[in-house]
Design a protein around this motif. Sequence first.
Motif, short mmCIF file in Angstrom:
data_model
loop_
_atom_site.label_atom_id
_atom_site.label_comp_id
_atom_site.label_asym_id
_atom_site.label_seq_id
_atom_site.Cartn_x
_atom_site.Cartn_y
_atom_site.Cartn_z
N ARG A 16 55.70 42.59 42.37
CA ARG A 16 55.43 42.67 40.94
C ARG A 16 56.73 42.80 40.14
O ARG A 16 56.94 42.14 39.14
CB ARG A 16 54.51 43.85 40.67
CG ARG A 16 53.57 43.68 39.52
CD ARG A 16 52.54 44.79 39.33
NE ARG A 16 52.66 45.99 40.13
CZ ARG A 16 51.92 46.25 41.23
NH1 ARG A 16 51.04 45.38 41.66
NH2 ARG A 16 52.08 47.39 41.89
N GLU A 17 57.63 43.67 40.61
CA GLU A 17 58.90 43.87 39.93
C GLU A 17 59.77 42.62 39.98
O GLU A 17 60.41 42.26 38.99
CB GLU A 17 59.64 45.06 40.55
CG GLU A 17 59.03 46.39 40.21
CD GLU A 17 59.71 47.55 40.92
OE1 GLU A 17 60.87 47.38 41.37
OE2 GLU A 17 59.09 48.61 41.03
N LEU A 18 59.80 41.96 41.13
CA LEU A 18 60.59 40.73 41.25
C LEU A 18 60.04 39.63 40.35
O LEU A 18 60.81 38.91 39.71
CB LEU A 18 60.61 40.24 42.70
CG LEU A 18 61.66 40.86 43.59
CD1 LEU A 18 61.45 40.41 45.04
CD2 LEU A 18 63.04 40.51 43.13
N THR A 19 58.73 39.52 40.29
CA THR A 19 58.12 38.51 39.44
C THR A 19 58.49 38.75 37.98
O THR A 19 58.87 37.81 37.27
CB THR A 19 56.59 38.52 39.61
OG1 THR A 19 56.27 38.27 40.98
CG2 THR A 19 55.92 37.48 38.74
N GLU A 21 61.10 40.38 36.82
CA GLU A 21 62.53 40.16 36.65
C GLU A 21 62.87 38.68 36.59
O GLU A 21 63.63 38.23 35.73
CB GLU A 21 63.29 40.82 37.81
CG GLU A 21 64.79 40.75 37.66
CD GLU A 21 65.50 41.46 38.82
OE1 GLU A 21 66.62 41.03 39.15
OE2 GLU A 21 64.93 42.41 39.37
N ILE A 22 62.28 37.90 37.49
CA ILE A 22 62.54 36.45 37.51
C ILE A 22 62.02 35.80 36.24
O ILE A 22 62.70 34.97 35.63
CB ILE A 22 61.90 35.81 38.76
CG1 ILE A 22 62.66 36.25 40.01
CG2 ILE A 22 61.88 34.29 38.66
CD1 ILE A 22 61.98 35.90 41.32
N LEU A 23 60.83 36.20 35.80
CA LEU A 23 60.26 35.63 34.58
C LEU A 23 61.13 35.96 33.37
O LEU A 23 61.36 35.09 32.53
CB LEU A 23 58.84 36.15 34.38
CG LEU A 23 58.06 35.53 33.24
CD1 LEU A 23 57.93 34.02 33.45
CD2 LEU A 23 56.70 36.16 33.13
N SER A 24 61.63 37.17 33.29
CA SER A 24 62.47 37.54 32.14
C SER A 24 63.78 36.76 32.14
O SER A 24 64.32 36.44 31.08
CB SER A 24 62.74 39.03 32.11
OG SER A 24 63.58 39.40 33.18
N GLU A 25 64.29 36.42 33.32
CA GLU A 25 65.51 35.62 33.40
C GLU A 25 65.26 34.15 33.08
O GLU A 25 66.10 33.49 32.47
CB GLU A 25 66.13 35.73 34.80
CG GLU A 25 66.80 37.06 35.06
CD GLU A 25 67.41 37.13 36.45
OE1 GLU A 25 67.68 36.06 37.04
OE2 GLU A 25 67.61 38.25 36.94
N LEU A 26 64.10 33.64 33.46
CA LEU A 26 63.81 32.22 33.26
C LEU A 26 63.29 31.90 31.86
O LEU A 26 63.43 30.77 31.40
CB LEU A 26 62.79 31.74 34.29
CG LEU A 26 63.29 31.60 35.71
CD1 LEU A 26 62.15 31.18 36.63
CD2 LEU A 26 64.43 30.61 35.80
N GLN A 27 62.69 32.86 31.19
CA GLN A 27 62.08 32.59 29.90
C GLN A 27 63.05 31.98 28.88
O GLN A 27 62.68 31.01 28.21
CB GLN A 27 61.43 33.85 29.35
CG GLN A 27 60.32 33.55 28.38
CD GLN A 27 59.29 34.64 28.37
OE1 GLN A 27 59.52 35.73 28.88
NE2 GLN A 27 58.16 34.37 27.76
N PRO A 28 64.27 32.47 28.72
CA PRO A 28 65.19 31.81 27.78
C PRO A 28 65.49 30.36 28.16
O PRO A 28 65.60 29.49 27.29
CB PRO A 28 66.45 32.67 27.85
CG PRO A 28 66.01 33.98 28.37
CD PRO A 28 64.85 33.71 29.25
#
Length: 93
Positions: A16-19, A21-28
Amino acid sequence: MTTADFIEALRADLKRELTAEILSELQPEIKKALRANTFTFEEACVYLKVSESTLRRMVRNREIPYFRQRNQLYFRQIDLDKHIESILVQKGD
């Protein structure tokens, strides 16, 4: 709680935490890619599933954002998506 249950719960938390984190990095990057995607007049007609005359009317009435370059009309995908969201019929309307 058994050791196996504890390990499974730990894995779920990490996933859940990795998902997140990855989503927050990819969103921009996703937003940047959407802003970069532009359509010609014909492509916008296909994307919106409207006729050329309908899109011309929408442009003339300033119902939809567009920009001109060398006397050609272009549309950003993100603007078209916002337009679609603005005209969505909500349940109960």
